[in-house]
Design an enzyme around this catalytic site. Structure first.
Site, PDB file in Angstrom:
ATOM      1  N   ASN A 251     -10.073  -0.440  -0.208  1.00  0.00           N
ATOM      2  CA  ASN A 251      -8.614  -0.315  -0.151  1.00  0.00           C
ATOM      3  C   ASN A 251      -8.022  -0.924  -1.420  1.00  0.00           C
ATOM      4  OD1 ASN A 251      -5.888  -0.461   0.330  1.00  0.00           O
ATOM      5  ND2 ASN A 251      -6.073  -1.309   2.389  1.00  0.00           N
TER       6      ASN A 251
ATOM      7  N   CYS B 186       0.830  -1.217   0.000  1.00  0.00           N
ATOM      8  CA  CYS B 186       0.000   0.000   0.000  1.00  0.00           C
ATOM      9  C   CYS B 186       0.863   1.265   0.000  1.00  0.00           C
ATOM     10  CB  CYS B 186      -0.947   0.009   1.190  1.00  0.00           C
ATOM     11  SG  CYS B 186      -2.019  -1.427   1.249  1.00  0.00           S
TER      12      CYS B 186
ATOM     13  N   HIS C 197      -3.523   7.427   1.732  1.00  0.00           N
ATOM     14  CA  HIS C 197      -3.870   6.063   1.309  1.00  0.00           C
ATOM     15  C   HIS C 197      -5.253   5.748   1.864  1.00  0.00           C
ATOM     16  CE1 HIS C 197      -4.013   1.850   0.702  1.00  0.00           C
ATOM     17  NE2 HIS C 197      -3.759   1.522   1.955  1.00  0.00           N
TER      18      HIS C 197
HETATM   19  N1  ACO Z   1     -18.520  -8.642   9.272  1.00  0.00           N
HETATM   20  C1  ACO Z   1     -19.116  -8.787  10.477  1.00  0.00           C
HETATM   21  N2  ACO Z   1     -18.442  -8.998  11.624  1.00  0.00           N
HETATM   22  C2  ACO Z   1     -17.102  -9.084  11.530  1.00  0.00           C
HETATM   23  C3  ACO Z   1     -16.423  -8.959  10.311  1.00  0.00           C
HETATM   24  C4  ACO Z   1     -17.183  -8.729   9.141  1.00  0.00           C
HETATM   25  N3  ACO Z   1     -16.627  -8.582   7.937  1.00  0.00           N
HETATM   26  N4  ACO Z   1     -15.117  -9.096  10.546  1.00  0.00           N
HETATM   27  C5  ACO Z   1     -14.964  -9.267  11.879  1.00  0.00           C
HETATM   28  N5  ACO Z   1     -16.168  -9.284  12.473  1.00  0.00           N
HETATM   29  C6  ACO Z   1     -16.459  -9.449  13.877  1.00  0.00           C
HETATM   30  C7  ACO Z   1     -15.356 -10.165  14.609  1.00  0.00           C
HETATM   31  O1  ACO Z   1     -15.487 -11.545  14.497  1.00  0.00           O
HETATM   32  C8  ACO Z   1     -15.541  -9.668  16.032  1.00  0.00           C
HETATM   33  O2  ACO Z   1     -16.587 -10.402  16.616  1.00  0.00           O
HETATM   34  P1  ACO Z   1     -16.511 -10.884  18.162  1.00  0.00           P
HETATM   35  O3  ACO Z   1     -16.391  -9.599  18.944  1.00  0.00           O
HETATM   36  O4  ACO Z   1     -17.768 -11.607  18.336  1.00  0.00           O
HETATM   37  O5  ACO Z   1     -15.269 -11.728  18.220  1.00  0.00           O
HETATM   38  C9  ACO Z   1     -16.048  -8.248  15.848  1.00  0.00           C
HETATM   39  O6  ACO Z   1     -16.527  -8.157  14.494  1.00  0.00           O
HETATM   40  C10 ACO Z   1     -14.993  -7.200  16.095  1.00  0.00           C
HETATM   41  O7  ACO Z   1     -13.839  -7.566  15.347  1.00  0.00           O
HETATM   42  P2  ACO Z   1     -12.544  -6.726  15.502  1.00  0.00           P
HETATM   43  O8  ACO Z   1     -11.445  -7.399  14.752  1.00  0.00           O
HETATM   44  O9  ACO Z   1     -12.343  -6.385  16.927  1.00  0.00           O
HETATM   45  O10 ACO Z   1     -12.981  -5.442  14.723  1.00  0.00           O
HETATM   46  P3  ACO Z   1     -12.245  -4.052  14.681  1.00  0.00           P
HETATM   47  O11 ACO Z   1     -13.079  -3.024  15.309  1.00  0.00           O
HETATM   48  O12 ACO Z   1     -10.813  -4.142  15.077  1.00  0.00           O
HETATM   49  O13 ACO Z   1     -12.275  -3.760  13.110  1.00  0.00           O
HETATM   50  C11 ACO Z   1     -10.848  -3.766  11.198  1.00  0.00           C
HETATM   51  C12 ACO Z   1     -11.602  -4.600  12.214  1.00  0.00           C
HETATM   52  C13 ACO Z   1     -11.818  -2.974  10.327  1.00  0.00           C
HETATM   53  C14 ACO Z   1     -10.006  -4.656  10.311  1.00  0.00           C
HETATM   54  C15 ACO Z   1      -9.966  -2.802  12.019  1.00  0.00           C
HETATM   55  O14 ACO Z   1      -9.135  -3.510  12.897  1.00  0.00           O
HETATM   56  C16 ACO Z   1      -9.142  -1.927  11.165  1.00  0.00           C
HETATM   57  O15 ACO Z   1      -9.634  -0.980  10.613  1.00  0.00           O
HETATM   58  N6  ACO Z   1      -7.826  -2.190  11.066  1.00  0.00           N
HETATM   59  C17 ACO Z   1      -6.970  -1.414  10.257  1.00  0.00           C
HETATM   60  C18 ACO Z   1      -6.468  -2.243   9.244  1.00  0.00           C
HETATM   61  C19 ACO Z   1      -6.764  -1.758   7.857  1.00  0.00           C
HETATM   62  O16 ACO Z   1      -7.445  -0.837   7.571  1.00  0.00           O
HETATM   63  N7  ACO Z   1      -6.161  -2.489   6.999  1.00  0.00           N
HETATM   64  C20 ACO Z   1      -6.289  -2.260   5.639  1.00  0.00           C
HETATM   65  C21 ACO Z   1      -5.126  -2.833   4.999  1.00  0.00           C
HETATM   66  S1  ACO Z   1      -3.707  -2.219   5.733  1.00  0.00           S
HETATM   67  C22 ACO Z   1      -3.189  -0.958   4.892  1.00  0.00           C
HETATM   68  O17 ACO Z   1      -3.690  -0.630   3.876  1.00  0.00           O
HETATM   69  C23 ACO Z   1      -2.105  -0.311   5.549  1.00  0.00           C
END
Ligand code: ACO
Length: 309
Positions: free
Chosen positions: A266, A114, A236
């Protein structure tokens, strides 16, 4: 002093768009979860017969047309991609051929995930400043949809395909004024494709906000500028919450941030040139403005580029 000036931008999104509601039918997820956690509403996926170089070609043609040059004037092509058509030849060489360029100029790919577009832009700038190239095509192009793990709902809902391109030309007027790049391979397992994309989302989130704020500060401090001197932040487009957190640390309102993540998802190395082209074509980005690009990606890699437009 020689600068690299962006003289044309272009972008391309594949025709097929999938909304969060479409994904609800494919994996155990919901529109509300995706939009609340990431800001993403829809993303585009390449057709089965569309390759990264095809997306790059469409974006490049538009950038070349906007620049008002002939493709043959391009003496260097850098394609930032983590989803090349094949291990070799490089997507840049394939693109050079598809553009009909026969001038023997150099072409190579840049792999910084990225972070790829800012790495490629910095490299192009150094070629121009060093006198080794005059007119450079820098492309970010990805077909990440082919690397997604449809059994991992935490990642497969976040990514999309697309391409963006800029034409840079040597100029005596300011263009790119500062660039800072960093990598830290210690964090390589936090986000990887082996061969499908996997990620520790929470760790990536924290890391991204920290390093993006640091690198942006590094550029501003060097240039003796404040966040409020920036007319447009073009980040990004991974996640709206990362974008908002970085803008806040800069003291910038969201009115000064170009956001396309809702409609693109993304798109990795393609996200910045896609967003840049959107804001150039709709008239937000204008001559004389200060434009700050920043990105972070797997590796980890991160960087920022400051441009006087
Ligand atoms: N749909 C529904 N529920 C989901 C999904 C989905 N697609 N994915 C996860 N869940 C559930 C999980 O199972 C979890 O359930 P539980 O509490 O019963 O165990 C709950 O949602 C919360 O999951 P978390 O992983 O805690 O969710 P979080 O708030 O951390 O969000 C996310 C996840 C969006 C990936 C977040 O961590 C994030 O934004 N990370 C940044 C990473 C990013 O943006 N990466 C992009 C690529 S990296 C880059 O470009 C640099």
């Amino acid at each position: 002093m020689t600068y690299s000036k962006i003289i044309g931008t272009g972008s391309y999104l594949p025709a097929k768009a999938l909304t969060n509601y479409d994904l609800e039918k494919m994996v155990d997820t919901s529109h509300d979860w995706i939009v609340t956690r990431s800001g993403i509403v829809e993303r585009h996926f390449a057709a089965d017969n569309e390759l990264t170089s095809d997306l790059a070609l469409q974006a490049s043609r538009r950038a070349i047309e906007a620049a008002g040059i002939k493709a043959d004037e391009i003496d260097l092509i850098i394609v930032a991609t983590t989803s090349p058509d094949m291990p070799f030849p490089s997507t840049a060489c394939i693109l050079q051929d598809k553009l009909g360029i026969r001038n023997g100029g150099a072409a190579f790919d840049m792999q910084a995930v990225c972070g790829g577009f800012v790495f490629a832009l910095n490299t192009a700038d150094l070629y121009i400043k060093g006198g080794q190239a005059k007119t450079v095509l820098v492309v970010g192009a990805e077909v990440l949809s082919r690397m997604l793990d449809w059994n991992d709902r935490t990642t497969c809902v976040l990514f999309g395909d697309g391409a963006g391109a800029v034409v840079l030309r040597a100029s005596d007027k300011p263009g790119i004024v500062a660039s800072k790049l960093h990598s830290d391979g210690q964090h390589r397992n936090m986000l990887k494709a082996d061969p499908k994309v996997s990620m520790d989302g929470k760790a990536v989130f924290k890391f991204a906000v920290t390093v993006l704020s640091e690198v942006v500060e590094e550029v501003l401090e060097e240039q003796k500028m404040a966040g409020t001197d920036i007319d447009w932040l073009v980040p990004h487009q991974a996640n709206i919450r990362i974008i908002e957190a970085t803008a806040k640390k800069l003291g910038l309102g969201m009115d000064n941030v170009v956001v396309t993540v809702a409609n693109h998802g993304n798109t990795s190395a393609a996200s910045i040139p896609l967003a840049l082209d959107t804001a150039v074509r709709d008239g937000r980005i204008k001559a004389g403005q200060n434009i700050l690009l920043e990105a972070v990606g797997g590796g980890f890699t991160w960087g920022a580029v400051l441009i006087k437009w």
